[in-house]
Motif scaffolding. Structure first.
Motif, short mmCIF file in Angstrom:
data_model
loop_
_atom_site.label_atom_id
_atom_site.label_comp_id
_atom_site.label_asym_id
_atom_site.label_seq_id
_atom_site.Cartn_x
_atom_site.Cartn_y
_atom_site.Cartn_z
N THR A 41 4.04 5.17 -4.63
CA THR A 41 3.04 4.40 -5.37
C THR A 41 1.71 5.12 -5.19
O THR A 41 1.20 5.21 -4.07
CB THR A 41 2.94 2.97 -4.81
OG1 THR A 41 4.24 2.37 -4.87
CG2 THR A 41 1.96 2.13 -5.62
N ASN A 42 1.18 5.67 -6.25
CA ASN A 42 -0.10 6.38 -6.19
C ASN A 42 -1.23 5.42 -6.54
O ASN A 42 -1.25 4.86 -7.63
CB ASN A 42 -0.10 7.56 -7.16
CG ASN A 42 0.62 8.75 -6.56
OD1 ASN A 42 0.38 9.12 -5.40
ND2 ASN A 42 1.52 9.34 -7.32
N LEU A 43 -2.14 5.25 -5.61
CA LEU A 43 -3.24 4.31 -5.81
C LEU A 43 -4.50 5.06 -6.23
O LEU A 43 -4.83 6.09 -5.64
CB LEU A 43 -3.51 3.55 -4.51
CG LEU A 43 -2.33 2.77 -3.91
CD1 LEU A 43 -2.64 2.36 -2.48
CD2 LEU A 43 -2.03 1.54 -4.76
N ALA A 44 -5.20 4.51 -7.22
CA ALA A 44 -6.45 5.12 -7.67
C ALA A 44 -7.60 4.76 -6.72
O ALA A 44 -8.61 5.46 -6.66
CB ALA A 44 -6.77 4.66 -9.08
N ALA A 45 -7.44 3.67 -5.98
CA ALA A 45 -8.47 3.23 -5.03
C ALA A 45 -7.78 2.69 -3.80
O ALA A 45 -6.58 2.39 -3.82
CB ALA A 45 -9.33 2.14 -5.67
N VAL A 46 -8.54 2.55 -2.72
CA VAL A 46 -7.97 2.06 -1.47
C VAL A 46 -7.42 0.64 -1.67
O VAL A 46 -8.01 -0.19 -2.37
CB VAL A 46 -9.03 2.12 -0.33
CG1 VAL A 46 -10.23 1.23 -0.62
CG2 VAL A 46 -8.42 1.79 1.02
N ASP A 56 3.80 -5.84 3.06
CA ASP A 56 5.03 -5.12 3.34
C ASP A 56 5.17 -3.97 2.36
O ASP A 56 5.29 -4.19 1.15
CB ASP A 56 6.23 -6.08 3.22
CG ASP A 56 7.50 -5.48 3.80
OD1 ASP A 56 7.66 -4.24 3.72
OD2 ASP A 56 8.32 -6.24 4.35
N GLY A 57 5.16 -2.75 2.86
CA GLY A 57 5.25 -1.56 2.00
C GLY A 57 6.66 -1.24 1.55
O GLY A 57 6.87 -0.28 0.81
N SER A 91 3.25 -3.46 7.34
CA SER A 91 4.58 -3.10 7.84
C SER A 91 5.33 -2.23 6.84
O SER A 91 5.12 -2.36 5.62
CB SER A 91 5.41 -4.37 8.09
OG SER A 91 4.78 -5.23 9.00
N ASN A 92 6.21 -1.39 7.37
CA ASN A 92 7.19 -0.66 6.56
C ASN A 92 6.58 0.17 5.43
O ASN A 92 6.88 -0.05 4.26
CB ASN A 92 8.21 -1.65 5.97
CG ASN A 92 8.81 -2.55 7.01
OD1 ASN A 92 9.19 -2.10 8.07
ND2 ASN A 92 8.88 -3.84 6.72
N ALA A 93 5.74 1.12 5.77
CA ALA A 93 5.15 1.97 4.73
C ALA A 93 5.20 3.43 5.16
O ALA A 93 5.08 3.75 6.34
CB ALA A 93 3.71 1.56 4.44
N ILE A 94 5.38 4.29 4.16
CA ILE A 94 5.32 5.73 4.37
C ILE A 94 4.03 6.20 3.70
O ILE A 94 3.81 5.92 2.51
CB ILE A 94 6.57 6.41 3.75
CG1 ILE A 94 7.84 5.88 4.45
CG2 ILE A 94 6.45 7.93 3.86
CD1 ILE A 94 9.12 6.19 3.73
N ILE A 114 5.17 2.26 10.52
CA ILE A 114 4.40 3.04 9.54
C ILE A 114 4.58 4.53 9.84
O ILE A 114 4.47 4.96 10.99
CB ILE A 114 2.89 2.68 9.60
CG1 ILE A 114 2.67 1.17 9.48
CG2 ILE A 114 2.13 3.44 8.52
CD1 ILE A 114 3.21 0.53 8.22
N TRP A 115 4.81 5.30 8.78
CA TRP A 115 5.13 6.73 8.91
C TRP A 115 4.15 7.56 8.10
O TRP A 115 3.95 7.30 6.91
CB TRP A 115 6.55 6.98 8.41
CG TRP A 115 7.57 6.27 9.25
CD1 TRP A 115 7.98 4.97 9.10
CD2 TRP A 115 8.24 6.79 10.40
NE1 TRP A 115 8.89 4.66 10.09
CE2 TRP A 115 9.06 5.76 10.90
CE3 TRP A 115 8.23 8.03 11.04
CZ2 TRP A 115 9.87 5.93 12.02
CZ3 TRP A 115 9.03 8.21 12.16
CH2 TRP A 115 9.84 7.16 12.63
#
Ligand SMILES: *[C@@H]1O[C@H](CO)[C@@H](O)[C@H](O)[C@H]1NC(C)=O
Ligand SMILES: *[C@@H]1O[C@H](CO)[C@@H](O)[C@H](O)[C@H]1NC(C)=O
Length: 259
Positions: A41-46, A56-57, A91-94, A114-115
């Motif tokens: 998931t590419n985010l344009a902003a934080v 939960d990612g 939780s649970n995000a790369i 988190i990784w």
């Protein structure tokens, strides 16, 4: 004629099964294999996570586009992927390679499983007065630091894997506002780090305690702690020691083989 058992409708049962199947498993044990994400998931902003909220990612990769990675130039909250307000949990995000600042915690925060696949400036910055807790997860390819501790609070890390990093943790050596910072690390697995932690021996003296951990690629106590003379003028801090002194940096149960 009539069953006394209440009967769950087929639809309700089906719905319950689906939601169990979809619930992400939060594994906060020590793991030494980086997970692979099925998509990014590419985010344009934080992405902000508000106070006391959880996010939960779902073991997907989260990153920025366009990239906010500018090598070792210090970034801001806006360059992070996630910005956590007081008491927030992620939780649970790369975390992918195209961001300068990974995660910023404004006060207390919890990071579960988190990784960070390729750390740019740093992986996580603890900025505020509260405890930053890291349970499980891992980080690799950090030219310099993984965890940066700038605020006056505490940092507690358990079951964390680090591979090919400059430092797993650094209490800020030259922040404008300096504090004696406390950190604890339990059950780390560190391979090929410059040093596990860097802390300031002056400024009221930080305390750090590293226990029951495996540090591979270092010889004895060398490579566990660097002590520095921190400052608040932005200058490059002077290193004063390269081994645990038992006070500012204490250790117990460090293995360098048999890991
Ligand atoms: C977050 O939770 C803490 C502890 O329960 C509470 O004191 C605080 O007011 C909460 N903050 C918000 C913004 O809900
Ligand atoms: C941090 O928070 C604690 C508890 O709220 C408070 O006692 C302490 O003065 C704070 N420290 C700083 C440096 O703000």
């Amino acid at each position: 004629m009539f069953s006394k058992q209440p009967r769950l409708s087929t639809l309700a049962l089906f719905t319950a099964m689906i939601s169990i199947a979809l619930a992400a498993v939060t594994n906060t044990n020590l793991q030494t294999t980086f997970p692979t994400a099925s998509s990014t998931t590419n985010l344009a902003a934080v992405q902000t996570i508000l106070a006391n909220e959880t996010f939960d990612g779902e073991m997907l990769q989260w990153d920025r586009s366009p990239s906010t990675c500018n090598e070792q130039a210090e970034g801001a909250d806006a360059d992070a992927v996630f910005l956590l307000f007081d008491g927030a949990t992620l939780s649970n995000a790369i975390i992918g390679p195209n961001n300068g600042e990974g995660i910023h915690c404004l006060r207390a925060c919890t990071l579960n499983n988190i990784w960070w696949t390729d750390v740019c400036e740093d992986a996580v910055t603890f900025k505020g007065n509260g405890t930053g807790t890291v349970n499980g997860g891992g980080a690799r390819k950090a030219e310099d630091k993984v965890m940066q501790h700038n605020g006056p609070g505490n940092v507690v890390v358990r079951n964390f894997y680090a591979q090919d990093v400059g430092k797993v943790y650094r209490s800020c050596g030259n922040c404008e506002a300096q504090f004696a910072r406390n950190s604890r690390f339990e059950n780390l697995f560190v391979e090929d780090a410059g040093v596990v932690v860097g802390v300031n021996g002056n400024l009221g003296a930080d305390t750090t305690f590293i226990s029951d951990s495996c540090v591979k690629g270092s010889v004895g106590a060398k490579g566990i702690c660097n002590l520095y003379e921190g400052n608040d003028n932005g200058g490059e801090p002077t290193k004063t020691a390269g081994v645990p002194d038992g006070v500012t940096c204490a250790t117990s149960g460090i293995r360098t083989t048999d890991c």
